[in-house]
Motif scaffolding. Structure first.
Motif, PDB file in Angstrom:
ATOM      1  N   TYR A  79       0.847  -1.183   0.000  1.00 52.82           N
ATOM      2  CA  TYR A  79       0.000   0.000   0.000  1.00 52.82           C
ATOM      3  C   TYR A  79       0.890   1.243   0.000  1.00 52.82           C
ATOM      4  N   ALA A  80       0.720   2.094  -0.993  1.00 49.90           N
ATOM      5  CA  ALA A  80       1.420   3.382  -1.030  1.00 49.90           C
ATOM      6  C   ALA A  80       0.507   4.423  -0.397  1.00 49.90           C
ATOM      7  N   LEU A  81       0.993   5.066   0.658  1.00 51.57           N
ATOM      8  CA  LEU A  81       0.179   6.005   1.426  1.00 51.57           C
ATOM      9  C   LEU A  81       0.659   7.432   1.234  1.00 51.57           C
ATOM     10  N   ASP A  82      -0.270   8.352   1.235  1.00 51.90           N
ATOM     11  CA  ASP A  82       0.020   9.772   1.370  1.00 51.90           C
ATOM     12  C   ASP A  82      -1.148  10.364   2.141  1.00 51.90           C
ATOM     13  N   MET A  83      -1.034  10.346   3.468  1.00 50.90           N
ATOM     14  CA  MET A  83      -2.143  10.709   4.336  1.00 50.90           C
ATOM     15  C   MET A  83      -1.754  11.843   5.282  1.00 50.90           C
ATOM     16  N   ARG A  84      -2.694  12.741   5.501  1.00 52.60           N
ATOM     17  CA  ARG A  84      -2.568  13.738   6.568  1.00 52.60           C
ATOM     18  C   ARG A  84      -3.566  13.355   7.648  1.00 52.60           C
ATOM     19  N   LEU A  85      -3.075  13.272   8.871  1.00 52.10           N
ATOM     20  CA  LEU A  85      -3.873  12.720   9.965  1.00 52.10           C
ATOM     21  C   LEU A  85      -3.896  13.667  11.151  1.00 52.10           C
ATOM     22  N   LYS A  86      -5.035  13.683  11.838  1.00 51.29           N
ATOM     23  CA  LYS A  86      -5.125  14.338  13.136  1.00 51.29           C
ATOM     24  C   LYS A  86      -6.122  13.567  13.982  1.00 51.29           C
ATOM     25  N   ASP A  87      -6.349  14.037  15.206  1.00 55.52           N
ATOM     26  CA  ASP A  87      -7.092  13.217  16.158  1.00 55.52           C
ATOM     27  C   ASP A  87      -8.526  12.923  15.714  1.00 55.52           C
ATOM     28  N   ASP A  88      -9.165  13.846  14.996  1.00 58.61           N
ATOM     29  CA  ASP A  88     -10.562  13.630  14.636  1.00 58.61           C
ATOM     30  C   ASP A  88     -10.772  13.247  13.182  1.00 58.61           C
ATOM     31  N   GLY A  89      -9.713  12.801  12.498  1.00 59.05           N
ATOM     32  CA  GLY A  89      -9.903  12.342  11.135  1.00 59.05           C
ATOM     33  C   GLY A  89      -8.647  12.397  10.299  1.00 59.05           C
ATOM     34  N   GLY A  90      -8.823  12.188   9.009  1.00 59.25           N
ATOM     35  CA  GLY A  90      -7.683  12.179   8.103  1.00 59.25           C
ATOM     36  C   GLY A  90      -8.132  12.330   6.664  1.00 59.25           C
ATOM     37  N   ASP A  91      -7.157  12.648   5.805  1.00 54.92           N
ATOM     38  CA  ASP A  91      -7.452  12.911   4.404  1.00 54.92           C
ATOM     39  C   ASP A  91      -6.220  12.527   3.592  1.00 54.92           C
ATOM     40  N   LEU A 103      -9.239   8.667   0.592  1.00 57.26           N
ATOM     41  CA  LEU A 103      -9.937   8.430   1.850  1.00 57.26           C
ATOM     42  C   LEU A 103     -10.130   9.746   2.582  1.00 57.26           C
ATOM     43  N   LEU A 104     -11.295   9.925   3.145  1.00 56.31           N
ATOM     44  CA  LEU A 104     -11.606  11.095   3.962  1.00 56.31           C
ATOM     45  C   LEU A 104     -12.434  10.631   5.149  1.00 56.31           C
ATOM     46  N   ARG A 105     -11.944  10.918   6.350  1.00 57.27           N
ATOM     47  CA  ARG A 105     -12.733  10.603   7.548  1.00 57.27           C
ATOM     48  C   ARG A 105     -12.860  11.861   8.388  1.00 57.27           C
ATOM     49  N   ILE A 106     -14.099  12.170   8.761  1.00 55.00           N
ATOM     50  CA  ILE A 106     -14.385  13.292   9.651  1.00 55.00           C
ATOM     51  C   ILE A 106     -15.188  12.730  10.812  1.00 55.00           C
ATOM     52  N   GLY A 107     -14.578  12.662  11.979  1.00 53.39           N
ATOM     53  CA  GLY A 107     -15.225  11.988  13.100  1.00 53.39           C
ATOM     54  C   GLY A 107     -15.398  10.515  12.780  1.00 53.39           C
ATOM     55  N   GLU A 108     -16.623  10.018  12.867  1.00 54.58           N
ATOM     56  CA  GLU A 108     -16.901   8.613  12.586  1.00 54.58           C
ATOM     57  C   GLU A 108     -17.276   8.361  11.130  1.00 54.58           C
ATOM     58  N   GLY A 158      -8.593   2.448   9.228  1.00 54.63           N
ATOM     59  CA  GLY A 158      -7.285   2.319   9.865  1.00 54.63           C
ATOM     60  C   GLY A 158      -6.230   3.212   9.239  1.00 54.63           C
ATOM     61  N   PHE A 159      -6.368   3.494   7.938  1.00 55.85           N
ATOM     62  CA  PHE A 159      -5.422   4.386   7.271  1.00 55.85           C
ATOM     63  C   PHE A 159      -5.637   5.841   7.664  1.00 55.85           C
ATOM     64  N   THR A 160      -6.788   6.153   8.257  1.00 55.21           N
ATOM     65  CA  THR A 160      -7.112   7.534   8.618  1.00 55.21           C
ATOM     66  C   THR A 160      -7.054   7.783  10.114  1.00 55.21           C
TER      67      THR A 160
END
Length: 253
Positions: A79-91, A103-108, A158-160
């Motif tokens: 898996y090639a990743l390029d993710m920006r992450l913080k406590d309440d989500g990731g992009d 991938l985009l996660r905001i909260g749940e 898990g990636f976020t």
């Protein structure tokens, strides 16, 4: 990895240290003192390897945000990743087996965005293929809501998940030891290894907080860089016309 290039201030410091260093002359033997590679750093380079690992994990856990870039080998997949992450989500984006999805996660709430080819896993295989092609046409290019009960939710989220991802990555295996100084993206580092590198190698910043900057995972399971520590970023909910709610379970892909 970029070799260390001393800047002028460090060069002057080294010259001053050499000029003021006491020399002991006995016959033809001349003994001097070398520049301390930990001088002017955050001091973690002077600690035992286990304490360095503990400090870098603590710094990573308390940082508000991070960018993770590189590749992870899991099972038979890379898996090639390029993710920006913080406590309440990731992009960010993930690429595997020639397919890239966002991938985009905001909260749940987790979203997956990919082209139609990502979703058309069974295209061309009779009636099921026709159904998959129809679903792909609907989902391609949209932010697709991933139901929490869907099997893909746990894998994709898990990636976020900053805490989960870093906890799984920032572990060296075997006997820990320091293995010299280096530089990563212009920042001086101390290298920590597990079992002389076979259990992983971690470059830890000697400037500012002891953040992890580069990781070579044990067993050749990927290499990752970490940057933008503590640099906040915004997570934007997609517009309604950009979003598809497929229902309780996504088509397999």
């Amino acid at each position: 990895m970029t070799p260390i290039r001393q800047n002028r201030s460090r060069s002057r410091s080294a010259a001053l240290a050499s000029a003021t260093c006491a020399l002991l002359v006995t016959g033809t033997v001349l003994t001097g003192c070398a520049e301390d590679p930990n001088e002017g750093t955050n001091g973690v380079g002077r600690l035992p390897a286990a304490k360095i690992q503990n400090k870098t994990r603590s710094a990573a856990e308390t940082a508000g945000a991070v960018r993770v870039h590189g590749n992870v080998v899991s099972g038979e997949r890379t898996y090639a990743l390029d993710m920006r992450l913080k406590d309440d989500g990731g992009d960010g984006s993930v690429t595997t087996q020639g397919a890239t999805f966002k991938l985009l996660r905001i909260g749940e709430q987790l979203y997956v965005k990919a082209d139609a080819g990502f979703w058309a896993h069974g295209s061309g295989q009779g009636e099921d293929g026709e159904g998959d092609a129809a679903a792909a046409s609907k989902l391609g290019g949209k932010f697709v809501k991933v139901p929490q009960g869907d099997p893909s939710y746990k894998k994709f989220s898990g990636f976020t998940d900053k805490a989960l991802l870093l906890d799984g990555l920032l572990t060296l295996h075997g006997t820990l030891a320091t293995d010299g100084h280096d530089e990563e993206a212009g920042v001086r580092t101390i290298r920590v290894t597990g079992d002389k590198g076979s259990g992983g190698t971690l470059e830890v910043s000697l400037e500012g907080k002891p953040y992890p900057l580069r990781l070579e995972r044990a067993g050749g399971a990927g290499t990752l860089t970490f940057s933008a520590w503590g640099q906040d970023f915004s997570l934007r909910e997609p517009e309604r016309n950009e979003t598809v709610d497929y229902g309780k379970q996504l088509p397999a892909s």
